[in-house]
Each structure stands twice: as structure tokens, then as C-alpha cells.
Design a protein around this motif. Structure first.
Motif, short mmCIF file in Angstrom:
data_model
loop_
_atom_site.label_atom_id
_atom_site.label_comp_id
_atom_site.label_asym_id
_atom_site.label_seq_id
_atom_site.Cartn_x
_atom_site.Cartn_y
_atom_site.Cartn_z
N LEU A 150 -33.50 8.24 25.58
CA LEU A 150 -32.47 9.20 25.21
C LEU A 150 -31.25 8.99 26.11
O LEU A 150 -31.38 8.47 27.22
CB LEU A 150 -32.98 10.64 25.42
N PRO A 151 -30.05 9.38 25.67
CA PRO A 151 -28.91 9.37 26.59
C PRO A 151 -29.23 10.30 27.78
O PRO A 151 -29.93 11.30 27.58
CB PRO A 151 -27.76 9.92 25.74
N PRO A 152 -28.75 10.04 29.01
CA PRO A 152 -27.82 8.97 29.41
C PRO A 152 -28.49 7.63 29.72
O PRO A 152 -27.81 6.70 30.13
CB PRO A 152 -27.19 9.55 30.68
N ALA A 153 -29.83 7.55 29.56
CA ALA A 153 -30.49 6.28 29.88
C ALA A 153 -30.04 5.18 28.93
O ALA A 153 -29.91 4.02 29.32
CB ALA A 153 -32.00 6.45 29.82
N LEU A 154 -29.81 5.54 27.66
CA LEU A 154 -29.33 4.54 26.71
C LEU A 154 -27.90 4.16 27.05
O LEU A 154 -27.09 5.02 27.39
CB LEU A 154 -29.37 5.11 25.28
N CYS A 155 -27.60 2.87 26.98
CA CYS A 155 -26.23 2.45 27.24
C CYS A 155 -25.37 2.84 26.03
O CYS A 155 -25.90 3.13 24.96
CB CYS A 155 -26.16 0.94 27.48
N PRO A 156 -24.05 2.86 26.19
CA PRO A 156 -23.18 3.30 25.07
C PRO A 156 -23.45 2.57 23.76
O PRO A 156 -23.44 3.17 22.70
CB PRO A 156 -21.77 2.98 25.58
N GLU A 157 -23.74 1.26 23.84
CA GLU A 157 -24.00 0.50 22.62
C GLU A 157 -25.28 0.98 21.95
O GLU A 157 -25.36 1.10 20.73
CB GLU A 157 -24.13 -1.00 22.92
N GLU A 158 -26.32 1.26 22.80
CA GLU A 158 -27.59 1.71 22.23
C GLU A 158 -27.47 3.12 21.68
O GLU A 158 -28.07 3.46 20.67
CB GLU A 158 -28.68 1.68 23.31
N ALA A 159 -26.68 3.95 22.35
CA ALA A 159 -26.57 5.35 21.95
C ALA A 159 -25.63 5.56 20.77
O ALA A 159 -25.64 6.59 20.12
CB ALA A 159 -26.09 6.19 23.12
N GLU A 160 -24.81 4.55 20.47
CA GLU A 160 -23.78 4.70 19.45
C GLU A 160 -24.38 5.08 18.11
O GLU A 160 -23.90 5.98 17.42
CB GLU A 160 -23.00 3.38 19.33
N ILE B 166 -38.45 4.99 17.15
CA ILE B 166 -38.88 3.61 16.86
C ILE B 166 -38.78 2.76 18.13
O ILE B 166 -39.66 1.95 18.44
CB ILE B 166 -38.03 3.00 15.73
N ASP B 167 -37.72 2.98 18.88
CA ASP B 167 -37.53 2.23 20.14
C ASP B 167 -38.64 2.57 21.13
O ASP B 167 -39.15 1.71 21.85
CB ASP B 167 -36.16 2.59 20.72
N LEU B 168 -39.04 3.83 21.18
CA LEU B 168 -40.14 4.25 22.06
C LEU B 168 -41.44 3.56 21.66
O LEU B 168 -42.21 3.10 22.52
CB LEU B 168 -40.29 5.79 22.00
N CYS B 169 -41.70 3.50 20.35
CA CYS B 169 -42.91 2.82 19.86
C CYS B 169 -42.90 1.35 20.26
O CYS B 169 -43.92 0.79 20.67
CB CYS B 169 -43.00 2.95 18.34
N LYS B 170 -41.73 0.74 20.16
CA LYS B 170 -41.62 -0.67 20.54
C LYS B 170 -41.93 -0.87 22.02
O LYS B 170 -42.65 -1.80 22.40
CB LYS B 170 -40.20 -1.17 20.22
N THR B 171 -41.42 0.03 22.85
CA THR B 171 -41.68 -0.06 24.30
C THR B 171 -43.18 0.08 24.59
O THR B 171 -43.75 -0.69 25.37
CB THR B 171 -40.91 1.05 25.05
N LEU B 172 -43.82 1.05 23.96
CA LEU B 172 -45.26 1.25 24.17
C LEU B 172 -46.05 0.03 23.71
O LEU B 172 -46.99 -0.41 24.39
CB LEU B 172 -45.73 2.50 23.41
N TYR B 173 -45.65 -0.53 22.58
CA TYR B 173 -46.33 -1.72 22.08
C TYR B 173 -46.26 -2.85 23.11
O TYR B 173 -47.24 -3.52 23.41
CB TYR B 173 -45.67 -2.14 20.76
N ASN B 174 -45.07 -3.06 23.68
CA ASN B 174 -44.90 -4.12 24.67
C ASN B 174 -45.67 -3.85 25.96
O ASN B 174 -46.14 -4.77 26.62
CB ASN B 174 -43.41 -4.29 25.01
#
Length: 1194
Positions: A920-930, A997-1005
Motif C-alpha cells: 500500500l502507499p507510501p511503500a509503493l513508489c509513485p509508478e506502482e501507486a499510480e 494481486i501484488d501481495l499474492c505474487k509476493t507470497l508466491y515468491n
């Protein structure tokens, strides 16, 4: 690489031919690569011992011709890949051309010319000037060092030496490489390899010694071990270089400034064999330092050269043998016999330099005349013409200043702004009167004592007559030896100083002997400008100055009114503004107040500059390092001169307690003022050795009493009472009450001690002390003191963090060392931002060292328990942004440990909360949060609703006005702001579909390398399926509460070109399913029941097994559809889809494998060990690469 063609007589000796054609042979060094046997071991040993280039370049290409027995070495390589590229180039570009040549000599000439041309082109393209200066042999050694020890190109080799390293009782012959930041040793004897790398910042002691076990050797000590090196060809040269490099490292620890090579060094006439440009630089620095110290010159003065000569001394009517030194601003002379004669001639004072007539009595003389009509005659000069030309060159660069010594007292009694009006901004006198510092101030033209003695009646008593006799003696000295900067300084000068400087001349002579006069002369108007800039500025230093102003010699009437206090404020504030690194330190006020008594303000300022920056280096910084160093030197001197007393005092622990105030204030705070000021006279002429001598004399005089002491308090009382009764019986001024003496005098005071007797006694008993010996002892103590301060800082940090993290003391210490080493690495290997900017000594130890995102990522990758393959760097960057609360692009140690502790020691909820926040923001960079911006905005709309309801009614507005008027309201608000807000899981924002979806990807990795990865994959697929349905249910509720028209207008038209088959009514649920399928999660269809999902393990397990072989990079590529523009347009359809942290937590708790994974305790010790061994692993990898290439080569 291509090399200048060299003759080789025996092509087959110690080499094996691997490829050949009629003109070229590719060879490999015997013993390198496959096998080798005993012959390979012997060859490897010979290469190391003899420093053969074959050790670093085990491949070569020879040029051969049919008729000649001589071969030419034209290329060498460190790996098979490199040499093969050269071989292929020769075959494709040269082989056909040279095959048509008739004459073998033509072939040789053509090939040699071609290779030389390639090398010349390569050198032309090289940007590094240093590499051009260094000879080929040295560049080869630097390459060897980088290859053997895995160093980057930024690490510069200074010099290398053949020596033995004692490992146990067995010496290992090899090569010692001294680089700017590391000491490295390499040995290879009969198959046994020894590799050693020591950072200079880790060195705690350097000693040159000789024992029965070890012959003349150098001992290098770190916190944990000792290393012995011996069998040097020139041990003194090696040891001096080691000292210099260790000193540079200590300066890095103090100031965090990287070593900067001197680019303005003159190039040598010829390339010096095996001497690098850096070695020349360091040698020049050492010479400059000795020269500046000898003549008390400014830090920017550089020695140009020196030569033997004689100086005609008119006062002794003889020629004195000595050395002439020439630098960019001065001509100096020092006699070979100590104290016979010393001379400093600033070039700004020189009017004529001419060659006088030679004779047998006076060969090759040079005459130098100054503006104040003094003439100096140097003779016996070896290269007179060159010398005169060099002086003329420097004279042309010297600005013609009207500040010269046209009269003996031109520098005394005038401020810079009054005597050089051009330097100040062209304003009228009326403008200057409004300034904080101008010539109209009473303290601008005279010292405070002169102000208060101005209207006093003339004293004709015996003391006053003695003072006049002293003045007359100095006037005679001036007429005989000269006055001002160009005065001859002889043993007679020292005698006069030991008898005490008259009050009227004290300021002038302090300025002269300290070298401050030269600095003031070259910076006219500087002090006035500084005062203007500093006044009105508020900082920590100015607050401390204001606090201490009225504590500075309160017993003296000069500081009992605003005139003295204001002058003291201006000088201290101006210096704090000039040198923010020091700012202000306690004890500076005491020393400065004494300077102001005898000198005008500007002169006092420049004397303070000389004290803080040259005569007492590092004394007045935040950690008083210089005073602690000299305290250590004093202990060592006590052990040498007074061994019995030293042992007793060590037991009591007195020396370290008493001596700090002696050195910091030059005895001014512990001795009556009239006595201590005589020590200051000697100090400005002799330097710190006088303070050491007097301190030793004080201990010697009290030896019997101190030996009978039983505790520390008794010893301190004895020394305190002794110093309180050191009197100056010749002083003219009325006695100033000494506060300390009034407090400690008992019923039966001890007898008075004459200060002149104490000074003479110190010269008689301890006059053998030499300044160069003290400097050597200072170096030894500096290593000890700075490393001790670093250890103290580490302990403070660990103590502070013990309460805030669950790491053990040992783990925190190791983590602090790793964190600090990352910061230090950026000091010397460069980074995106300067390390000096990131290091603020005024901050608490926890926040002093800070690292940037790249360094944080390196530490996170090595130390974090959550390793996500190719996704790790992204996760590290997000955690960095989360920890960087002030958003300055840097993270300090406290923040770093907070993040790491959450991952290792938090409970399952804490760990999941951290993982949730990372998506979630602010951890996401501006490009990711856009892409999630609209959704985030939507989800945060309902937060302030409760506040908006407060609009109704006038009563609430009246109450609000009452609250505004009530100061207690502000106090409550302020208290709320100060209270740390405890974050609950309900405070966390909702997560939209893309972030999920991004969280799921992180957990998968994260699960890819776990032993139970199949169960974990199945669990996360089940949880993802459940959360998708929860989000869908929430979306239906949200859609039901909206008007259908609004929903229709908000939904954009679908893209007909999309290939995912989404129709008009396609929901975001199918998009999530597709994204999860692409990420190889493959949840069961949402139409199936929970039981079917749980029972259908075969399909899920199969997909998990098949996905186990996928790399994390592939997963990242698969899920890139989330970031694409098309998907963003589609994701607006699912702007209502969201889940909360509570829902994520509840869903994960239903799966035992996930619960076990997050509850499992992780061990950080193995990670720390891996991080420490990382450089060793890199070295092994680089050395093993050749074997791999050999095995894979065809």
C-alpha cells in the motif's frame, strides 16, 4: 589484454601450448586449470614468490617466425575467454595479411607495429589520468590485487611489498598490498593459499618491533586478532606508509570524508618504477605536513622543494648551515643545529630577489630584500639559477598587497577593515557604524587590558620597573634580530620568552609565533564579514555560547560588563560560523577570553583559528578527540619518565581524570591567571611539548605525596592545591582572585611555587622531549582513542535498541557493524549521495550513520528472512520507503532495526501487518501507486465523513470559538501530538484488487525455497480464492448502495481489441482469476463449493509442482499485466472491489501451513555470518571462474 611486444627466449619453459598456427601460439601456464600435479604446485609457488605476472595472467599469445628462435609476447589474459577473443581477432584480421609477406622480419615488424597501435588507441580512450602516470608494472600489480581480493575498480593500490606473514610460528612468503582502504596479503606455497584482507578502519594498533620470536616486524592489531609481517626490504618505508593510511582511515571515522587524490601534483620528469601516483601524493602530503608544522604555516601551504644552503646571520657575524624551503607563499630557513636560527619570509613581503657575485668565500649567493628594508643572504646553493627562477614564478602569482610590514607594528592595533578599505563593500563610514563589527568598536583596535589600564596612574614600583626592563630587552632583541614576520628566531628568543613576555607585547608576539599573523594578513576583512553573516543566526552552537558567556573568567573585571562580553560573543560566534564542524566546545570560551585581554578582536579570532585548527588539532570537536589523544600521550610519557608514580596513579585512575582540563584550557582553568598566561607564552612559541613538560613537572614535584595517597579524591586534592598556589611574583597587574583556590585553600595552605621556577624545572628535567616524538605517540594514541570512541558509540546504540527490539546484544552489535561498514564503504567507493552529507555528529549515535536505498537493498537481500527471488529488490525498496519517515532518501540504524525486528520477532499479526503495508502507499513508489490512485481515493472518502457531519448548528461554532480562546485546548492538542499513536489493525487502509494481486505474487515468491512449498502454494491458492469472493461480496454491497445510472456512466466502454475475452458484463473477479492463473496460483473456479476447493488437491498440487520449476523473474513477467495501461483501463471496472487487513488475517488463519510459516522463529545469526563472509565468497567465485571455463571449454 594487448601488451607491448616483449622478447621471450624459451617459449616452452613452464608453459603448455594449447593452440598454434604458422605465426601465433596460444599458451597456458603450467599448473593452471586442469590438473598440474607437483610441477603445477612448484610453478604456482614460484609465480607468487617472484611476483610473476603469470599469476594474474596465466594465458599468453606468442608471435613466432620460422627462421627465428626468438618469440614475442604480444597478449596476455586472466581467463580463457579473454585470451580466446584476442586469438580470434588475430586469426580473422592479421593471419591472411601476414601470410603474403616474403620476409620474416617484415612479419615481425608489421605485427609489433599493429599491436603498439592498438595499445596507443586504448590509452588514448582511457579517461583515468592516474593510469597514464603509473608504470605498466604497477598497473599489473593493481590488477592482480583487484582479482585476488575481489576489489572494485574504485579501490586504488598505493604500494605493494614482498614480505612474510606469520601464521602461527610458520612464516608465509608472499605479497603485501596496501590500498587506500585495505591492507591485503596473498601467499601461495606448494598448494597452500593464504588470503588476508583488513580494513584500515578496523585497525586499533600499529607497531614496529623486534622480538626473539619475530625478527624486525610490523604488528597490525584489530579488535579481534593480531597480524605480524616481517622480512621487508625497507621496513621503515612500509611502516610510514601504513601509518599514513591508518591516519586517513581514522579521519574517515571522525569526519566521514573520503580520501581525495591530489590532482594538482606536478608530473614526474620520468615514470618512476613501481611508484604509483597515489604513493607520490602521500609522500608529498607527509612532507607538506612536516613543513607546515615546523614553520606554523596555514593548511593550504604546499612545499615546492628544499635545498641545503648557508644563511649569513648579521647578529652572530657567521654563516649558519641549514636548509632552504620554498612553497607557494613563503621562503623558510631552518638551521641543522636545533634552535640556532629559524627564518620565515612571506613572499608578500619580498621586494627584490637577485643573484649576488660569487666568490671563493661566498659561492653562489642569493640576496632577498623585504619591504621593511631587511636583507637576507643565502649562499652555497647548488642550483642557484633554477631557485631564483622558481622564486620569481611564485612572486608573479603573489598579489601585491598594501598590507606589508612597512612599519614594525603595521599589523598591531588596526583592524582589517580599517587598513584595507578596498576589501569592505564600498560604503561610507556612516554605513559601517551600523555594523556589528567596525573600527569604531573599543575592542577593534586594542585588547581589553589596555582599555582598563588606559587611565590608570603610572606605576613606579619595583615590579613595574622590572616589566620596563623586560620591554627594553625585547626592544634590543628587535633591533638586533628584526621585528615582525621576518624576525630571526634563535635560542635568545626562547630565553626571553621563558623570562616572560611584557604585557604590551604579548598580543603581537602571540600572533607572530603562532603563525596567525600570516593568516590574518592574507585575509583582510574576513573577520568583519564573518561577524556580519553570523549575527542573528540561531543554532545549537550560539545557544551554548550564550549560556557560557558569563562563565568566562567572571572574576576578571573585563568580563563583568557588556564590552568584554560582546567582544567574546562576536569572536566565538564568528568562529562557529567559520567552522560548523567544531562549532563551539566548552573551554573555548576560557581560552578566547584570555586572548581578548591582550589582543584586538580580529587578532584574537585568528589566534583562536590557529589554536583549534593547527596547534591543538581535534581538541574542540564534539568528542574532544585531540585532548583525549594527548591525555593518552601524557600517560605514556608518565610511564617513561615516572614509572613508579605511573603504576600507583593507574591503580587510582587519576591521570585520565586530572589531565583533560589541563590540556583543554592550557592550565588556564586550574592555575591562577597571571601564572597560567606565562605557560600560554611558551605554548605559542614551543607548541604542545611545553604543556607536557609542565604537566610532568607538576607530577614530579608532588611524587612523594601522590605515592602515599590511598584514593582518587585525595590525589586530586593534592594536585589542585598545588596548582592553586603557583604564583607569578613579577606580575604588574593587581592579583585576580582564583575561584578554585578560594574553594580549596585549607587552614594551612601549602607553600607558594614560583611559576618561573616551575617552567625552568620542566625544561631541565623533561626538556629532552621532541615534537616529532610527540607526533609519533599521538598517532599511536589516535588509533586507540578513536576506536575506543567507536566502541562506546556501539555500546550506546545497542543499549538504546535493547528496549526496542528483541535481538540479543551480540546480534545488535554485529548488525551495527554491518550497517556502519555499509555507510563507510560509500565513503570510499562512492554512492549516489556523499557520505559526509549523511553523517551528522550532532545527532544521537542511533541516527548518525545513514544508508541510501541501494545499500539498504544489499543489506535486506542478505539479512531479511523474506527472500523473494527477483522480487526481493522491489520488496526492499518498498520497505525502505516505509521506514524513511522523513522522506530524505536515507534510513538510520534505528529505523533499519525496527524493520528487521518486525520480520524476525513480531508475532504473526505484526508480520502480516508489515507485509500488508508493503503493498500500500507510501511503500509503493509513485509508478506502482499510480494505477491504484483512483481506487485509493475512493476508499479514503469515507474516512472524514464523521468530521463533515459537524457542520450543523450555530452552537457548535460558538463552542469552537470558546475552545480557540481556551489555552488549555492548545495544551491538550499539543499533548496529543506528542503522544505516540498506537496503530491498530482497524487503522490500516483497505486494499484494492491490483494491490491484492501484488501481495499474492509476493507470497508466491516467498515460498519458493521452503521445504513445505507445495502445501504453502495450495494454502495461498485457497486463501486467495476466499478473499476474492469476500471482495466480490463487498463490491455487491457497494454497488447496491449506488444508483444504477451512476454506475453505468462510470463504467468505460470495453476495449474490443482485448484478447482476454472480457465482455460487457465481465467482472473484476475474472481479471483477478486470470492474474492469479498467470502467476501460477490457479485458484479453483469460484462456482465450486468450499469443500470441492479443499478436496481438489490433485489439480492444485499438480499446478504447484509444475510451477515450482519457474523462476521468480518469469512470475514477475507474467503479472506485468497489472501495470499495463490496458489493464488499468479495465481495472476501473473493479474500483469497488476491496478487502481489509482483518479479512486477510482471518483468511490466512484458516490455513495451518501459512500460520506455521509466519509463526516460525527465524535465526539471524546464520544470515549475519553469510553477510560477513560475502566478500570471501565473491573472491572464491572470481578465482573459481577460470576452472569452470577450463572445464566447459572445447
Amino acid at each position: 589484454m594487448w601488451i607491448q611486444p616483449e622478447e621471450v627466449l624459451l617459449a616452452g619453459a613452464l608453459w603448455v601450448s594449447e593452440r598454434a598456427n604458422p605465426f601465433f601460439i596460444l599458451q597456458r601456464r603450467r599448473g593452471h586449470g586442469r590438473g598440474g600435479g607437483l610441477s603445477g604446485l612448484l610453478v604456482g609457488t614460484l609465480d607468487v614468490v617472484l611476483d610473476s605476472s603469470a599469476r594474474v595472467a596465466p594465458y599468453r599469445i606468442l608471435l613466432q617466425t620460422a627462421d627465428s628462435q626468438i618469440y614475442w609476447n604480444i597478449a596476455c589474459g586472466s581467463s580463457r575467454k579473454e585470451i580466446t577473443e584476442h586469438w580470434d581477432w588475430l586469426e580473422s584480421n592479421l593471419l591472411q595479411t601476414i601470410s603474403i609477406f616474403d620476409n620474416d622480419e617484415d612479419v615481425t615488424t608489421f605485427v609489433k607495429g599493429k599491436i603498439s597501435g592498438i595499445i596507443a588507441e586504448e590509452n588514448r580512450l582511457k579517461q583515468g589520468e592516474e593510469q597514464e602516470e603509473d608504470c605498466g608494472k604497477f598497473r599489473e600489480a593493481e590488477l592482480k590485487m583487484r582479482r585476488l581480493f575481489g576489489m572494485p575498480d574504485e579501490e586504488k593500490l598505493v604500494n605493494y611489498y614482498s614480505c612474510s606473514y606469520w601464521k602461527g610460528r610458520v612464516p608465509r612468503q608472499g605479497w603485501l598490498y596496501l590500498s587506500v582502504n585495505h591492507l591485503c596479503f596473498y601467499s601461495f606455497l606448494l598448494g597452500k593459499e593464504v588470503t588476508l584482507v583488513v580494513q584500515w578502519t578496523e585497525v586499533t594498533q600499529l607497531e614496529k618491533n623486534a622480538t626473539l620470536v619475530f625478527p624486525e616486524s610490523i604488528r597490525v592489531s584489530t579488535r579481534h586478532t593480531e597480524h605480524f609481517f616481517s622480512m621487508f626490504l625497507n621496513i621503515n618505508d612500509t611502516f610510514k606508509l601504513m601509518e599514513q593510511l591508518a591516519n586517513i582511515a581514522m579521519r574517515q571515522l571522525l569526519d566521514n570524508e573520503a580520501f581525495a587524490a591530489d590532482r594538482s601534483l606536478p608530473k614526474p620528469c620520468k615514470t618512476l618504477k613501481n611508484v604509483s601516483a597515489l604513493k607520490r601524493d602521500l609522500d608529498a602530503r607527509a612532507k607538506n605536513e612536516r613543513y607546515r608544522t615546523m614553520f606554523r604555516l596555514t593548511q593550504d601551504e604546499r612545499l615546492d622543494g628544499h635545498t641545503d644552503c648557508t644563511l649569513w646571520t648579521p647578529f652572530a657575524k657567521m654563516h649558519v648551515v641549514g636548509q632552504l624551503f620554498i612553497s607557494n607563499n613563503y621562503i623558510c630557513f631552518n638551521s641543522k643545529e636545533e634552535d640556532l636560527c629559524q627564518l620565515i619570509i612571506p613572499l608578500r613581503e619580498v621586494s627584490i630577489v637577485e643573484k649576488a657575485d660569487s666568490s671563493s668565500v661566498l659561492p653562489c649567493p642569493v640576496s632577498i630584500s623585504t619591504k621593511n628594508k631587511m636583507n637576507f643572504l643565502f649562499a652555497n646553493l647548488k642550483d642557484r639559477d633554477f631557485l631564483v627562477q622558481r622564486i620569481s614564478d611564485f612572486l608573479q602569482r603573489t598579489p601585491d598587497s598594501s598590507w606589508g610590514d612597512t612599519s614594525p607594528l603595521s599589523l598591531i592595533g588596526h583592524s582589517a577593515s580599517s587598513s584595507t578599505p578596498l576589501s569592505s563593500s564600498a560604503g561610507s563610514e556612516s554605513v559601517q557604524r551600523g555594523r556589528h563589527y567596525h573600527p569604531g568598536l573599543p575592542t577593534a583596535s586594542q585588547g581589553l587590558l589596555q582599555l582598563y589600564h588606559r587611565n590608570a596612574p603610572e606605576d613606579l614600583g619595583p615590579k613595574a620597573m622590572k616589566e620596563k626592563m623586560k620591554e627594553e630587552a625585547w626592544n634590543i632583541h628587535f633591533s638586533e634580530f628584526g621585528r615582525g614576520v621576518c624576525m630571526y628566531r634563535t635560542s635568545r628568543t626562547r630565553e626571553l620568552i621563558l623570562n616572560g613576555i611584557p604585557e604590551h607585547l604579548r598580543g603581537e608576539l602571540w600572533l607572530l609565533f603562532s603563525g596567525a599573523q600570516n593568516e590574518m594578513a592574507t585575509h583582510p576583512g574576513y573577520y568583519g564579514d564573518l561577524v556580519e553573516q553570523a549575527m542573528g543566526l540561531c543554532s545549537l552552537a550560539t545557544e551554548e555560547i550564550e549560556r557560557d558567556l558569563h562563565r568566562s573568567m567572571p572574576e576578571h573585571r573585563a568580563f563583568q560588563n557588556e564590552t568584554g562580553i560582546a567582544a567574546l560573543r562576536r569572536v566565538l560566534t564568528a568562529y562557529a560560523h567559520r567552522n560548523p564542524g567544531i562549532g563551539y566546545c566548552q573551554a573555548m570560551n576560557i581560552v578566547t577570553s584570555v586572548l581578548l585581554l591582550y589582543c584586538p578582536e580580529e587578532e584574537a579570532f585568528w589566534l583562536l583559528v590557529a589554536l583549534c585548527e593547527r596547534m591543538l588539532p581535534d581538541y574542540y570537536n564534539t568528542r574532544v578527540v585531540g585532548a583525549l589523544v594527548d591525555q593518552g600521550v601524557f600517560e605514556e610519557l608518565t610511564r617513561a619518565f615516572l614509572p613508579l608514580l605511573y603504576e600507583h596513579m593507574q591503580e587510582l585512575g587519576v591521570i585520565s581524570t586530572i589531565s583533560l582540563s589541563w590540556f583543554l584550557t592550557l592550565f588556564l582553568s586550574v592555575m591562577p591567571f597571571d601564572s597560567a598566561v606565562l605557560l600560554v607564552d611558551c605554548f605559542f612559541y614551543e607548541g604542545i611539548k611545553v604543556i607536557f613538560q609542565v604537566a610532568l613537572a607538576v607530577l614530579h614535584d608532588n611524587m612523594d605525596a601522590l605515592l602515599s595517597c590511598s584514593d582518587e579524591g585525595e590525589a586530586m586534592t593534592i594536585l589542585g592545591r598545588y596548582l592553586d598556589n603557583v604564583v607569578n611574583k613579577q606580575t604588574v597587574a593587581p592579583p585576580i582572585p582564583h575561584l578554585h583556590a578560594l574553594l580549596t585553600s585549607g587552614d594551612d595552605p601549602p607553600p607558594e611555587i614560583d611559576i618561573f621556577d616551575l617552567i625552568r624545572s620542566s625544561y631541565e628535567k623533561f626538556g629532552s622531549l621532541r615534537s616529532d616524538v610527540i607526533e609519533q605517540m599521538r598517532f599511536k594514541q589516535r588509533l586507540k582513542v578513536i576506536q575506543s570512541l567507536e566502541d562506546t558509540a556501539k555500546r550506546s546504540v545497542v543499549r538504546a535498541m535493547m528496549t526496542e527490539s528483541a535481538f540479543t546484544i551480540e546480534e545488535l552489535e554485529e548488525l551495527y557493524c554491518l550497517f556502519k561498514s555499509k555507510h563507510m564503504t560509500s565513503c570510499y567507493w562512492g554512492s549516489s549521495s556523499s557520505a559526509a552529507e549523511r553523517h551528522d555528529p550532532s545527532l544521537p549515535y542511533l541516527e548518525q550513520y545513514r544508508i541510501d536505498p541501494a545499500q539498504f537493498t544489499q543489506l535486506f537481500t542478505t539479512l531479511a528472512p523474506w527472500i523473494c527471488g527477483g522480487h526481493t529488490a522491489t520488496l526492499a525498496a518498498r520497505l525502505f520507503r516505509l521506514l524513511d519517515q522523513n522522506q530524505d532518501g536515507l534510513v538510520n540504524f534505528k529505523e533499519f532495526i525496527t524493520g528487521l525486528s518486525g520480520m524476525y520477532h513480531g508475532d504473526m499479526t505484526e508480520k502480516l501487518k508489515l507485509l500488508y503495508k508493503l503493498h500500500l502507499p507510501p511503500a509503493l513508489c509513485p509508478e506502482e501507486a499510480e494505477s491504484a490512485l483512483e481506487a485509493t481515493h475512493f476508499f479514503t472518502e469515507d474516512i472524514p465523513r464523521g468530521e463533515e457531519v459537524k457542520d450543523g448548528g450555530g452552537d457548535s461554532e460558538e463552542k469552537k470559538e470558546e475552545k480557540v480562546k481556551d489555552y488549555r485546548y492548545y495544551l491538550r492538542m499539543w499533548a496529543k501530538e506528542k503522544d505516540p499513536k498506537t496503530e491498530t489493525i482497524k487503522d490500516l487502509p483497505r486494499m484494492n484488487q491490483e494491490q491484492f494481486i501484488d501481495l499474492c505474487k509476493t507470497l508466491y515468491n516467498m515460498f519458493s525455497e521452503e521445504p513445505l512449498e507445495q502445501q504453502l502454494y495450495h494454502s495461498i491458492a485457497t486463501v486467495a480464492s476466499l478473499l476474492l469472493r469476500i471482495g466480490e461480496v463487498g463490491k455487491k454491497f457497494n454497488n447496491g448502495s449506488k444508483k444504477p445510472d451512476d454506475a453505468a456512466t462510470q463504467a468505460p466502454a470495453p476495449d474490443p481489441q482485448r484478447e482476454d475475452g472480457l465482455g460487457e458484463g465481465a467482472s473484476g473477479e475474472s481479471q483477478v482469476c486470470r492474474a492469479l492463473a498467470d502467476a501460477q496460483l490457479e485458484p479453483a473456479a469460484l462456482q465450486t463449493s468450499d469443500e470441492e476447493t479443499k478436496d481438489d488437491t490433485s489439480v492444485s498440487s499438480y499446478s504447484v509442482v509444475s510451477s515450482g520449476s519457474l523462476q521468480c523473474e518469469d512470475i514477475a513477467d507474467d503479472t506485468v499485466l497489472i501495470g499495463g495501461g490496458e489493464q488499468r483501463r479495465g481495472s476501473v471496472l473493479d474500483v469497488d472491489w476491496s478487502i481489509t487487513f482483518e479479512q486477510v488475517l482471518a483468511s490466512l488463519l484458516t490455513e495451518p501451513p501459512l500460520v506455521d510459516y509466519f509463526e516460525k522463529k527465524r535465526d539471524i545469526e546464520s544470515k549475519i555470518a553469510a553477510c560477513k563472509a560475502q566478500r570471501a565468497v565473491e573472491r572464491q567465485t572470481s578465482s573459481a571462474s577460470d576452472h569452470e571455463l577450463t572445464q566447459h571449454s572445447v
